[in-house]
Design an enzyme around this catalytic site. Structure first.
Site, PDB file in Angstrom:
ATOM      1  N   LEU A  21       0.871  -1.181   0.000  1.00  0.00           N
ATOM      2  CA  LEU A  21       0.000   0.000   0.000  1.00  0.00           C
ATOM      3  C   LEU A  21       0.904   1.226   0.000  1.00  0.00           C
ATOM      4  O   LEU A  21       1.365   1.674   1.041  1.00  0.00           O
ATOM      5  CB  LEU A  21      -0.922  -0.012   1.223  1.00  0.00           C
ATOM      6  CG  LEU A  21      -2.208  -0.844   1.117  1.00  0.00           C
ATOM      7  CD1 LEU A  21      -1.924  -2.286   0.734  1.00  0.00           C
ATOM      8  CD2 LEU A  21      -2.991  -0.789   2.420  1.00  0.00           C
ATOM      9  N   ILE A  22       1.160   1.752  -1.187  1.00  0.00           N
ATOM     10  CA  ILE A  22       2.194   2.769  -1.338  1.00  0.00           C
ATOM     11  C   ILE A  22       1.583   4.159  -1.478  1.00  0.00           C
ATOM     12  O   ILE A  22       0.634   4.367  -2.232  1.00  0.00           O
ATOM     13  CB  ILE A  22       3.117   2.445  -2.537  1.00  0.00           C
ATOM     14  CG1 ILE A  22       4.334   3.370  -2.532  1.00  0.00           C
ATOM     15  CG2 ILE A  22       2.361   2.487  -3.866  1.00  0.00           C
ATOM     16  CD1 ILE A  22       5.501   2.842  -3.323  1.00  0.00           C
ATOM     17  N   LYS A  72      -8.316   4.032   7.502  1.00  0.00           N
ATOM     18  CA  LYS A  72      -7.342   2.938   7.405  1.00  0.00           C
ATOM     19  C   LYS A  72      -8.052   1.588   7.267  1.00  0.00           C
ATOM     20  O   LYS A  72      -7.571   0.699   6.554  1.00  0.00           O
ATOM     21  CB  LYS A  72      -6.429   2.929   8.638  1.00  0.00           C
ATOM     22  CG  LYS A  72      -5.482   4.114   8.739  1.00  0.00           C
ATOM     23  CD  LYS A  72      -4.416   4.077   7.659  1.00  0.00           C
ATOM     24  CE  LYS A  72      -3.434   5.225   7.781  1.00  0.00           C
ATOM     25  NZ  LYS A  72      -2.551   5.102   8.955  1.00  0.00           N
ATOM     26  N   GLY A  76       3.681   0.733   5.613  1.00  0.00           N
ATOM     27  CA  GLY A  76       4.840   1.387   6.218  1.00  0.00           C
ATOM     28  C   GLY A  76       4.581   1.857   7.630  1.00  0.00           C
ATOM     29  O   GLY A  76       5.308   2.726   8.136  1.00  0.00           O
ATOM     30  N   GLN A 136      -1.785   4.504  14.630  1.00  0.00           N
ATOM     31  CA  GLN A 136      -0.801   3.429  14.693  1.00  0.00           C
ATOM     32  C   GLN A 136      -0.456   3.020  16.130  1.00  0.00           C
ATOM     33  O   GLN A 136       0.650   2.579  16.418  1.00  0.00           O
ATOM     34  CB  GLN A 136       0.458   3.832  13.915  1.00  0.00           C
ATOM     35  CG  GLN A 136       0.174   3.972  12.424  1.00  0.00           C
ATOM     36  CD  GLN A 136       1.339   4.539  11.628  1.00  0.00           C
ATOM     37  OE1 GLN A 136       2.468   4.582  12.108  1.00  0.00           O
ATOM     38  NE2 GLN A 136       1.068   4.990  10.414  1.00  0.00           N
ATOM     39  N   CYS A 147      16.685  13.862 -18.542  1.00  0.00           N
ATOM     40  CA  CYS A 147      17.058  12.799 -17.611  1.00  0.00           C
ATOM     41  C   CYS A 147      17.566  11.630 -18.440  1.00  0.00           C
ATOM     42  O   CYS A 147      17.470  11.648 -19.670  1.00  0.00           O
ATOM     43  CB  CYS A 147      15.887  12.383 -16.709  1.00  0.00           C
ATOM     44  SG  CYS A 147      14.550  11.551 -17.582  1.00  0.00           S
TER      45      CYS A 147
END
EC number: 2.8.1.4
Length: 482
Positions: free
Chosen positions: A183-184, A265, A287, A296, A456
């Site tokens: 889950l980014i 969440k 994370g 958390q 780049c």
């Protein structure tokens, strides 16, 4: 060019069949990347190690980068390989390579030997060490804590003189463990936790809950693509984007303020569980670190876990933020995270640190779960390899330029590390270095009467950044592709 690749020691405590399978997978991973990035470089499985060889040093730097960034490798020996006749021949070759290295210093000799020879490893160490000591007057032998350790390996009829020893990534070869879904969000924590599971041998797929519009999604795609490209490009993985705006709107409208953070969440985990089940993925990676934010705490994490049957993995649960940022800097995701907006933190003004199950269920009873189901149903699934192609499709109005006029300015948007390694120098053309993560804030300060070409290495970042600038109203932007 020759490298000897040593798998991580944990591989060798496995049974013979598992060890052989792990090393075959590592061999396959290396071959797929090296064949894509180089020409004429061979990968050979020698059972207890892997040899990577090339006829010249043309691809030395590229090959070494692949070897030190591929999971499952403990260290890499860069060697000069040759044959030998006897111990004296070995000594002469060692002297030729190490004479200048040991001058005026203390040294010792360390040998690893495989095969049948008329000498032992200790006898060879003593012979070569004594010869070096006699041949280099300013050098002296010290067996404990020497300034220089002369290392080489004798494998059957081959002598491997070690030029350098490079530290590997460690962990298990990619694909030896089951897939996970990360889950980014693009921040420090989710990038580092994704990396840790890549390192441990899992193919990491990416699930992004979009709360910030196109700009946020582009930023998260950039960091996901970076992690995959640098550490896991031997694997085919998915990038999945879910528009979570309708879900957030439903929460804001119907849920009590104090419960919003935990309930959001819980919605993330419900959605993640649905996506994981669809693709046969057992675990979700987050994370989260204990006590870092209100959602958390142990109590809240337990309530969050209870909404899905998927295993929730939290590799950073006991990490300090400083340590997380240090690792992000080391692996290259810090610059992305610095400029990534954090949208989740603004949802609740007075968040609870110890949610009560009954209160959560009471508030969630007001929620229309068809909104969540529809959001997951509408999720966009793409092969992460297509992010580069999509950047071209998303920005058709971004002009690509290969020839330069004298009146343009080229903006090198690579990181400082990349720019130092390969400086961009163009005759008669002004080149300014602005790292991509500073471009959004610095571009407005530039002389807007000039035309700017973004550069780049591969053109992915430059196209995505050009798209963002154009969306923000700048029309004097193009992409430089030499």
């Amino acid at each position: 060019m020759k490298f000897i690749v040593k798998p991580h020691p944990e591989v060798f405590v496995k049974s013979d069949s598992v060890r052989k399978r792990f090393i075959r997978i590592l061999e396959s991973n290396l071959r797929s990347i090296i064949q894509r990035e180089t020409k004429g470089v061979e990968v050979i499985n020698r059972r207890d190690h892997i040899e990577v060889t090339g006829l010249s040093d043309e691809y030395r730097d590229v090959t070494l980068a692949v070897l030190t960034q591929t999971p499952g490798i403990h260290h890499v020996l860069e060697v000069k390989q040759s044959g030998f006749k006897d111990m004296h021949d070995i000594f002469e070759q060692c002297l030729e390579m190490n004479r200048e290295v040991i001058e005026g210093k203390t040294f010792c000799v360390r040998v690893k030997r495989r095969g049948n020879h008329d000498f032992t490893s200790i006898e060879l160490e003593r012979y070569v060490g004594g010869g070096l000591n006699q041949s280099v007057e300013s050098a002296s032998v010290r067996l404990k804590n020497p300034e220089v350790t002369v290392k080489f390996e004798v494998a059957n009829d081959k002598l491997n003189l070690i030029i350098a020893r490079h530290k590997g990534l460690g962990g298990f070869p990619l694909g030896t463990q089951e897939d996970v879904l990360s889950l980014i969000s693009g921040g420090f924590d989710s990038g580092v936790s994704s990396y840790l599971h890549i390192k441990r041998g899992s193919k990491v797929h990416y699930l992004f809950f979009n709360l910030g519009g196109p700009a946020h999604e582009i930023g998260v795609k950039q960091v996901s693509h970076f992690l995959w490209k640098k550490y896991g490009s031997s694997a085919k993985v998915k990038f999945i984007s879910v528009d979570f705006d309708p879900v957030v709107a439903e929460i804001l409208e119907k849920v009590d303020d104090g419960q919003m953070g935990v309930i959001l969440k819980r919605m993330f985990m419900r959605a993640g569980g649905m996506v994981a089940e669809k693709f046969g993925i057992e675990g979700l990676v987050t994370g989260e670190a204990l006590g870092q934010v209100s959602s958390q705490t142990l109590t809240n994490l337990r309530h969050i876990d209870n909404v899905t049957d998927s295993l929730i993995l939290r590799p950073l649960i006991n990490w300090d933020k400083e340590d997380i940022i240090d690792l992000a800097r080391e692996i290259g995701t810090e610059d992305f995270a610095k400029t990534m907006p954090e949208y989740c933190g603004v949802i609740s003004k007075k968040p609870t640190v110890k949610a009560v199950k009954e209160k959560l269920e009471k508030e969630e009873a007001k929620f229309d779960f068809s909104v969540l189901e529809q959001a997951v149903y509408n999720a966009r699934v793409m092969d992460i390899r297509d992010i580069e192609k999509e950047s071209q499709e998303q920005a058709p109005e971004v002009e690509m330029v290969s020839e330069l006029g004298s009146d343009v300015v080229v903006l090198d948007i690579r990181s400082a590390e990349e720019e130092d390694e390969k400086p961009l120098e163009l005759d008669g053309v002004e080149v300014t270095h602005i790292p991509f993560f500073k471009l959004a804030t610095k571009f407005g300060d530039l002389d807007q009467s000039k035309e700017y070409l973004l550069y780049c290495e591969r053109g992915v970042m430059s196209r995505l950044q050009a798209l963002l600038l154009i969306e923000n109203g700048y029309k004097n932007v193009k992409v430089y592709r030499p």
